[in-house]
Design a protein around this motif. Structure first.
Motif, PDB file in Angstrom:
ATOM      1  N   ASP A   1       0.833  -1.208   0.000  1.00  0.00           N
ATOM      2  CA  ASP A   1       0.000   0.000   0.000  1.00  0.00           C
ATOM      3  C   ASP A   1       0.867   1.257   0.000  1.00  0.00           C
ATOM      4  O   ASP A   1       0.587   2.205  -0.740  1.00  0.00           O
TER       5      ASP A   1
ATOM      6  N   GLU B   1       2.304   1.665  -3.466  1.00  0.00           N
ATOM      7  CA  GLU B   1       1.280   2.085  -4.422  1.00  0.00           C
ATOM      8  C   GLU B   1       0.993   3.582  -4.314  1.00  0.00           C
ATOM      9  O   GLU B   1       0.703   4.247  -5.311  1.00  0.00           O
TER      10      GLU B   1
ATOM     11  N   LYS C   1     -12.865   3.437  -0.070  1.00  0.00           N
ATOM     12  CA  LYS C   1     -13.106   3.162  -1.492  1.00  0.00           C
ATOM     13  C   LYS C   1     -14.124   4.136  -2.081  1.00  0.00           C
ATOM     14  O   LYS C   1     -14.214   4.285  -3.293  1.00  0.00           O
ATOM     15  N   LYS C   2     -14.852   4.822  -1.221  1.00  0.00           N
ATOM     16  CA  LYS C   2     -15.825   5.815  -1.671  1.00  0.00           C
ATOM     17  C   LYS C   2     -15.162   7.170  -1.952  1.00  0.00           C
ATOM     18  O   LYS C   2     -15.772   8.031  -2.563  1.00  0.00           O
TER      19      LYS C   2
ATOM     20  N   SER D   1     -10.171   9.970  -4.640  1.00  0.00           N
ATOM     21  CA  SER D   1      -8.722   9.835  -4.806  1.00  0.00           C
ATOM     22  C   SER D   1      -8.209   8.452  -4.403  1.00  0.00           C
ATOM     23  O   SER D   1      -7.069   8.101  -4.720  1.00  0.00           O
TER      24      SER D   1
ATOM     25  N   LYS E   1     -10.407   5.484  -4.580  1.00  0.00           N
ATOM     26  CA  LYS E   1     -11.338   4.430  -5.008  1.00  0.00           C
ATOM     27  C   LYS E   1     -10.674   3.295  -5.789  1.00  0.00           C
ATOM     28  O   LYS E   1     -11.139   2.166  -5.757  1.00  0.00           O
ATOM     29  N   ASP E   2      -9.566   3.561  -6.457  1.00  0.00           N
ATOM     30  CA  ASP E   2      -8.905   2.529  -7.254  1.00  0.00           C
ATOM     31  C   ASP E   2      -7.701   1.896  -6.544  1.00  0.00           C
ATOM     32  O   ASP E   2      -6.963   1.129  -7.152  1.00  0.00           O
ATOM     33  N   LYS E   3      -7.523   2.220  -5.272  1.00  0.00           N
ATOM     34  CA  LYS E   3      -6.378   1.672  -4.529  1.00  0.00           C
ATOM     35  C   LYS E   3      -6.704   0.259  -4.048  1.00  0.00           C
ATOM     36  O   LYS E   3      -7.844  -0.141  -3.940  1.00  0.00           O
ATOM     37  N   SER E   4      -5.657  -0.467  -3.723  1.00  0.00           N
ATOM     38  CA  SER E   4      -5.801  -1.899  -3.411  1.00  0.00           C
ATOM     39  C   SER E   4      -6.217  -2.212  -1.983  1.00  0.00           C
ATOM     40  O   SER E   4      -6.879  -3.200  -1.737  1.00  0.00           O
TER      41      SER E   4
END
Length: 184
Positions: free
Chosen positions: A80, A83, A125-126, A129, A131-134
């Motif tokens: 994380d 990323e 995830k909402k 900035s 929302k597309d992270k793991s």
């Protein structure tokens, strides 16, 4: 029951770390990317200081019974951090764990944080900035979280039954919380 006693005796520590990491902002909708980054960094530093210490004190039986428990969360949180292109916090001098019981106290803090982590991952995830992270760290247990936590609680209650053992478990949890708070 030990786990109820643990929860009662560490509630103030739990509340303090939530305050320092501003967790309530998450549910108010005011949690920022910076809040998340701080949360990741602090948890990473905490795991770096504690994971190996805990693993060294556990038995083969512990690993067998707790086979659903991930004892390598540091690797996940490092994914994380990578990323997000975040740097790690500088190592600190963490408390030493004296024995297996104290290790389980510290593990209680780590595993308990996963309950909140699952909610954190779903909520973050909402955020546009993020929302597309793991969310490798906070979301890694997925649907297995509830069962893993129940197995852990049952086992700790069965393994540490004397007053001395229970005091040692609580001492380990307090050491872990104190360091986590200090790192924040």
């Amino acid at each position: 029951m030990l786990t109820n006693y643990l929860k009662e005796n560490t509630a103030d520590f739990h509340n303090e770390i939530e305050s320092k990491l501003e967790s309530k902002k998450l549910f108010e909708g005011t949690f920022s990317d910076e809040n998340y980054y701080k949360m990741l960094r602090v948890n990473h530093l905490f795991l770096k200081e504690y994971e190996d210490k805990i693993k060294k004190l556990l038995t083969v039986k512990d690993f067998g019974i707790l086979h659903q428990t991930n004892f390598d969360k540091c690797r996940l949180i490092e994914k994380d951090l990578s990323e997000l292109n975040l740097t790690e916090l500088e190592p600190q001098n963490a408390s030493e764990l004296e024995d297996r019981a104290e290790a389980f106290g510290a593990l209680y803090v780590i595993e308990g944080s996963m309950l909140g982590g699952n909610v954190i991952a779903k909520t973050l995830k909402k955020y546009p900035s993020l929302k597309d992270k793991s969310f490798n760290y906070f979301g890694h247990y997925g649907e297995k979280l509830g069962q893993s936590w129940k197995t852990f609680l049952r086992y700790i209650n069965e393994e540490f039954t004397t007053e001395k053992e229970q005091s040692q478990v609580i001492a380990g949890a307090k050491k872990a919380y104190e360091d986590l708070i200090r790192f924040a």
